[in-house]
Write a protein that holds these residues in place. Structure first.
Motif, short mmCIF file in Angstrom:
data_model
loop_
_atom_site.label_atom_id
_atom_site.label_comp_id
_atom_site.label_asym_id
_atom_site.label_seq_id
_atom_site.Cartn_x
_atom_site.Cartn_y
_atom_site.Cartn_z
N TYR A 124 57.71 46.23 -15.13
CA TYR A 124 59.05 46.10 -14.56
C TYR A 124 59.51 44.66 -14.82
CZ TYR A 124 57.94 50.28 -11.80
OH TYR A 124 57.59 51.54 -11.40
N VAL A 125 60.70 44.50 -15.36
CA VAL A 125 61.30 43.19 -15.59
C VAL A 125 62.58 43.18 -14.76
CG1 VAL A 125 62.17 41.57 -17.30
CG2 VAL A 125 60.33 43.16 -17.92
N LEU A 126 62.49 42.62 -13.56
CA LEU A 126 63.55 42.76 -12.56
C LEU A 126 64.03 41.40 -12.04
CD1 LEU A 126 61.84 45.58 -10.47
CD2 LEU A 126 63.71 45.86 -12.10
N PRO A 127 65.28 41.35 -11.60
CA PRO A 127 65.73 40.14 -10.91
C PRO A 127 64.82 39.89 -9.71
CG PRO A 127 67.58 41.61 -11.32
CD PRO A 127 66.33 42.37 -11.68
N HIS A 128 64.54 38.62 -9.42
CA HIS A 128 63.62 38.29 -8.33
C HIS A 128 64.03 38.97 -7.03
CE1 HIS A 128 60.68 36.23 -6.01
NE2 HIS A 128 61.59 35.69 -5.23
N GLY A 129 63.08 39.69 -6.44
CA GLY A 129 63.30 40.35 -5.17
C GLY A 129 63.89 41.75 -5.25
N ALA A 130 64.24 42.20 -6.44
CA ALA A 130 64.83 43.54 -6.59
C ALA A 130 63.75 44.60 -6.34
CB ALA A 130 65.41 43.72 -7.99
N PRO A 131 64.14 45.76 -5.82
CA PRO A 131 63.17 46.84 -5.63
C PRO A 131 62.74 47.40 -6.99
CG PRO A 131 65.37 47.64 -5.17
CD PRO A 131 65.50 46.16 -5.42
N PHE A 132 61.62 48.10 -7.00
CA PHE A 132 61.15 48.70 -8.25
C PHE A 132 62.13 49.73 -8.77
CE2 PHE A 132 56.95 47.42 -6.44
CZ PHE A 132 56.69 46.42 -7.37
N SER A 133 62.78 50.45 -7.87
CA SER A 133 63.80 51.42 -8.28
C SER A 133 64.82 51.57 -7.18
CB SER A 133 63.17 52.77 -8.61
OG SER A 133 62.58 53.34 -7.45
N GLU A 134 65.97 52.10 -7.57
CA GLU A 134 67.05 52.40 -6.63
C GLU A 134 67.20 53.91 -6.59
OE1 GLU A 134 68.66 50.07 -4.95
OE2 GLU A 134 68.51 48.24 -6.12
N ASP A 135 67.11 54.50 -5.40
CA ASP A 135 67.28 55.95 -5.26
C ASP A 135 68.66 56.38 -5.71
OD1 ASP A 135 64.75 56.35 -4.21
OD2 ASP A 135 65.41 56.23 -2.14
N ALA A 136 68.74 57.56 -6.25
CA ALA A 136 70.01 58.14 -6.69
C ALA A 136 70.03 59.61 -6.31
CB ALA A 136 70.18 57.99 -8.21
N PRO A 137 71.21 60.16 -6.11
CA PRO A 137 71.28 61.59 -5.78
C PRO A 137 70.99 62.44 -7.01
CG PRO A 137 73.48 60.70 -6.04
CD PRO A 137 72.53 59.53 -6.14
N ASN A 138 70.54 63.65 -6.77
CA ASN A 138 70.40 64.60 -7.86
C ASN A 138 71.81 64.83 -8.41
OD1 ASN A 138 70.37 67.02 -9.40
ND2 ASN A 138 68.59 67.77 -8.26
N PRO A 139 72.01 64.61 -9.72
CA PRO A 139 73.36 64.75 -10.28
C PRO A 139 73.82 66.19 -10.44
CG PRO A 139 71.80 64.16 -11.99
CD PRO A 139 71.05 64.12 -10.68
N GLY A 140 73.09 67.12 -9.88
CA GLY A 140 73.48 68.53 -9.95
C GLY A 140 72.56 69.35 -10.81
N CYS A 141 71.40 68.80 -11.15
CA CYS A 141 70.44 69.53 -11.97
C CYS A 141 69.72 70.57 -11.11
CB CYS A 141 69.42 68.56 -12.56
SG CYS A 141 70.20 67.27 -13.58
N PRO A 142 69.30 71.68 -11.73
CA PRO A 142 68.64 72.74 -10.97
C PRO A 142 67.18 72.42 -10.62
CG PRO A 142 68.78 73.33 -13.27
CD PRO A 142 69.52 72.04 -13.11
N PHE A 143 66.74 71.23 -10.92
CA PHE A 143 65.36 70.83 -10.62
C PHE A 143 65.36 69.49 -9.92
CE2 PHE A 143 66.51 69.67 -14.96
CZ PHE A 143 66.32 68.30 -14.94
N GLN A 144 64.24 69.18 -9.34
CA GLN A 144 64.07 67.92 -8.61
C GLN A 144 62.96 67.14 -9.21
OE1 GLN A 144 66.04 66.67 -6.64
NE2 GLN A 144 64.99 65.21 -5.43
#
Length: 144
Positions: A124-144
């Motif tokens: 991971y190459v991130l700005p200092h203090g940033a989380p590893f990932s940002e949650d996002a909503p399912n964009p409408g796909c039939p799978f999770q």
């Protein structure tokens, strides 16, 4: 009397919250998905973190994006990668590398559609203090 009033108000607020709030939009990783930090350092305001991520068969990372680029290698198994249009944008097998660009316009999900655990080594190459990932909503796909 005050205790009864507090209990009543708390019950009303809790009920109203349950009835008026929609389902949480975040899509967390599937059961059994684990990560461990192998190495971490910060240079000039950028965090460099190497993590090992394991995704059990049939599970996923959940929909997300990153605030900085990621570079990974599949150590075991097969990663099926999908973009926010629900289209597969890559299948990565043991020994293959993957790069994920940064930003909210790069929402994606990683899935283990195989029968063995998927193991990834990810830088991971991130700005200092940033989380590893940002949650996002399912964009409408039939799978999770």
């Amino acid at each position: 009397m005050r205790t009864a009033l507090r209990t009543l108000v708390t019950g009303v607020v809790a009920t109203a919250t349950v009835l008026t709030c929609s389902t949480a939009w975040a899509t967390p990783p599937g059961p059994g998905v684990t990560a461990r930090i192998i190495s971490r350092t910060t240079v000039n305001g950028t965090d460099y973190t190497l993590r090992e991520i394991t995704v059990p068969p049939g599970q996923s990372t959940g929909w997300h994006y990153h605030d900085g680029p990621l570079y990974g290698v599949v150590e075991q198994g097969t990663l099926s990668h999908f973009d926010s249009g629900c289209a597969p944008d890559g299948v990565y097998r043991t020994g293959e590398a993957i790069r994920e660009p940064a930003g909210a316009d790069h929402v994606h999900i990683g899935r283990n559609l195989g029968t063995t655990p998927l193991v990834l080594d990810v830088l991971y190459v991130l700005p200092h203090g940033a989380p590893f990932s940002e949650d996002a909503p399912n964009p409408g796909c039939p799978f999770q």
